[in-house]
Write a protein that holds these residues in place. Structure first.
Motif, short mmCIF file in Angstrom:
data_model
loop_
_atom_site.label_atom_id
_atom_site.label_comp_id
_atom_site.label_asym_id
_atom_site.label_seq_id
_atom_site.Cartn_x
_atom_site.Cartn_y
_atom_site.Cartn_z
N GLN A 1 0.96 -1.10 0.03
CA GLN A 1 -0.09 -0.03 0.11
C GLN A 1 0.91 1.17 -0.24
OE1 GLN A 1 -2.52 -0.57 3.27
NE2 GLN A 1 -3.93 -1.54 2.30
N VAL A 2 1.88 1.21 0.74
CA VAL A 2 2.70 2.47 0.80
C VAL A 2 3.44 2.50 -0.52
CG1 VAL A 2 4.52 3.63 2.26
CG2 VAL A 2 2.83 2.15 3.51
N ASP A 3 3.81 1.58 -0.94
CA ASP A 3 4.67 1.33 -2.14
C ASP A 3 3.98 2.00 -3.40
OD1 ASP A 3 7.15 0.53 -3.63
OD2 ASP A 3 6.08 -1.18 -4.38
N VAL A 4 2.63 2.16 -3.26
CA VAL A 4 1.88 2.71 -4.36
C VAL A 4 2.52 4.21 -4.73
CG1 VAL A 4 -0.30 3.91 -5.17
CG2 VAL A 4 -0.11 1.51 -3.95
N GLN A 5 2.74 4.84 -3.74
CA GLN A 5 3.54 6.24 -3.91
C GLN A 5 5.04 6.31 -3.55
OE1 GLN A 5 0.37 6.34 -2.16
NE2 GLN A 5 -0.46 6.68 -4.08
N TYR A 6 5.38 5.71 -2.77
CA TYR A 6 6.97 5.75 -2.29
C TYR A 6 7.62 4.34 -2.85
CZ TYR A 6 5.08 9.42 1.04
OH TYR A 6 4.38 10.40 1.34
N ALA A 7 8.97 4.78 -2.55
CA ALA A 7 9.88 3.39 -2.95
C ALA A 7 10.21 2.74 -1.97
CB ALA A 7 11.15 4.12 -3.72
N VAL A 8 9.80 1.69 -1.77
CA VAL A 8 9.84 0.94 -0.53
C VAL A 8 10.64 -0.49 -0.93
CG1 VAL A 8 8.50 -0.33 1.33
CG2 VAL A 8 7.61 1.76 0.21
N GLY A 9 11.55 -0.98 0.04
CA GLY A 9 12.14 -2.03 0.14
C GLY A 9 12.01 -2.83 1.48
N ARG A 10 12.54 -3.94 1.54
CA ARG A 10 12.54 -4.84 2.90
C ARG A 10 13.50 -5.41 2.92
NH1 ARG A 10 8.41 -7.26 6.10
NH2 ARG A 10 6.62 -6.29 4.63
N ILE A 11 13.99 -5.58 4.05
CA ILE A 11 15.16 -6.51 4.69
C ILE A 11 14.78 -7.47 5.74
CG2 ILE A 11 17.00 -5.27 3.67
CD1 ILE A 11 17.71 -4.52 6.62
N HIS A 12 15.18 -8.62 5.75
CA HIS A 12 14.89 -9.58 6.98
C HIS A 12 15.91 -10.66 6.98
CE1 HIS A 12 12.28 -12.90 8.84
NE2 HIS A 12 12.88 -12.21 9.74
N PHE A 13 16.46 -10.68 8.15
CA PHE A 13 17.50 -11.55 8.34
C PHE A 13 17.00 -12.57 9.72
CE2 PHE A 13 19.60 -8.28 6.04
CZ PHE A 13 20.07 -9.19 5.01
N ASP A 14 17.77 -13.49 9.82
CA ASP A 14 17.33 -14.37 10.78
C ASP A 14 18.22 -14.11 12.23
OD1 ASP A 14 15.44 -16.00 9.51
OD2 ASP A 14 17.10 -17.32 8.90
N THR A 15 19.40 -13.49 12.06
CA THR A 15 20.41 -13.25 13.15
C THR A 15 20.88 -11.62 13.33
OG1 THR A 15 22.32 -13.84 12.17
CG2 THR A 15 21.17 -15.44 13.03
N ILE A 16 21.16 -11.44 14.42
CA ILE A 16 21.93 -9.84 14.42
C ILE A 16 22.90 -9.88 13.64
CG2 ILE A 16 22.45 -8.35 16.26
CD1 ILE A 16 19.59 -9.00 16.60
N ASP A 17 23.56 -10.84 13.75
CA ASP A 17 24.93 -10.79 12.84
C ASP A 17 24.79 -10.67 11.37
OD1 ASP A 17 26.77 -11.05 15.09
OD2 ASP A 17 26.97 -13.23 14.62
N GLU A 18 23.70 -11.11 11.03
CA GLU A 18 23.31 -11.12 9.53
C GLU A 18 22.85 -9.65 9.13
OE1 GLU A 18 21.84 -15.14 7.78
OE2 GLU A 18 20.60 -14.37 9.48
N TYR A 19 22.14 -9.02 10.01
CA TYR A 19 21.90 -7.55 9.87
C TYR A 19 23.06 -6.71 9.93
CZ TYR A 19 16.98 -8.05 10.47
OH TYR A 19 15.56 -8.50 10.15
#
Length: 255
Positions: A137-155
């Protein structure tokens, strides 16, 4: 008699949202404009003009935020006053709508980053924490991406590698791969192959910087070929295909 919207709402298990419906109508009217993205006069390549923001869930672990700090500080150094962190009290809360998040910012039409929400937004977290529905929904106007990792170290590793790459301390050969499935009789994949993948390939081949481009023909766009491409670690990979379709009672479905 029920409308399509009524059936869609029942399928999603959600009540009809008059405000969202009105915003959708306004957006539909706004898309008749030849210009989308940001308001005129903004260079989309300059974060100091577009802004940059990150969206965390309100209950996100502080350790995740801290792990990304090197990247967040780097983005803030480029975006300046238009940098925003949405976290804790201003972060995503369960069932938050697009309208609730944007508040007085641009809910339809070209975005003005000075209205409170940067044009570029990075969501952090799983779809269980911040649903895809909110993102799209937000991506309709804005340029939106996502990151998701399983561990703190990966972030942390992600943040460090992005900053290192942008500072020129980490480089990859100019290898690009465009992988476009085109199934016989499938309008969607035929269209994405011919109107997205091939033009991107041609554009990249024409760049003065001299990229090596790998773009297998549709008959070679197999799972094995994609694995081979990814294992060679090109600097850029763009794919266009369908997901896997299975029957309702197939064991691959999540329970």
């Amino acid at each position: 008699p029920k409308t399509d919207a009524d059936f869609a709402s029942v399928a999603r298990g959600e009540p009809l949202d008059t405000e969202q419906s009105e915003r959708a109508k306004q957006h539909l009217a706004a898309t008749s404009s030849e210009h989308l993205g940001t308001v005129p006069g903004i260079d989309a390549r300059e974060l100091s003009q577009t802004g940059w923001g990150v969206i965390f869930s309100s209950d996100e672990d502080q350790a995740v935020i801290d792990a990304l700090r090197i990247l967040l500080d780097w983005r803030q150094s480029k975006a300046g006053p238009l940098y925003k962190e949405f976290k804790k009290e201003t972060g995503y809360t369960p069932k938050m709508t697009k309208a609730e998040f944007l508040k007085d910012a641009d809910g339809f039409g070209p975005v003005n980053p000075k209205h409170g929400v940067p044009y570029y937004l990075m969501i952090v977290g799983s779809p269980e924490k911040i649903p895809f529905r909110f993102q799209y929904q937000v991506d309709v106007q804005y340029a939106v991406g996502r990151i998701h990792f399983d561990t703190i170290d990966e972030y942390r590793m992600y943040a460090e590698s992005v900053v290192a790459a942008e500072k020129g301390n980490l480089t990859l050969p100019k290898e690009a791969a465009f992988f476009g499935v085109a199934n016989p009789g499938d309008t969607a994949t035929l269209g994405s192959s011919q109107q997205l993948i091939q033009p991107l390939r041609d554009f990249t081949l024409g760049l003065e910087q001299g990229w090596n481009v790998n773009c297998p023909p549709p008959e070679e766009t197999t799972r094995a070929k994609l694995i081979e491409i990814v294992n060679n670690a090109p600097a850029l990979v763009i794919t266009a295909s369908h997901g896997l379709g299975v029957s309702m009672d197939h064991p691959k479905h999540l329970t």
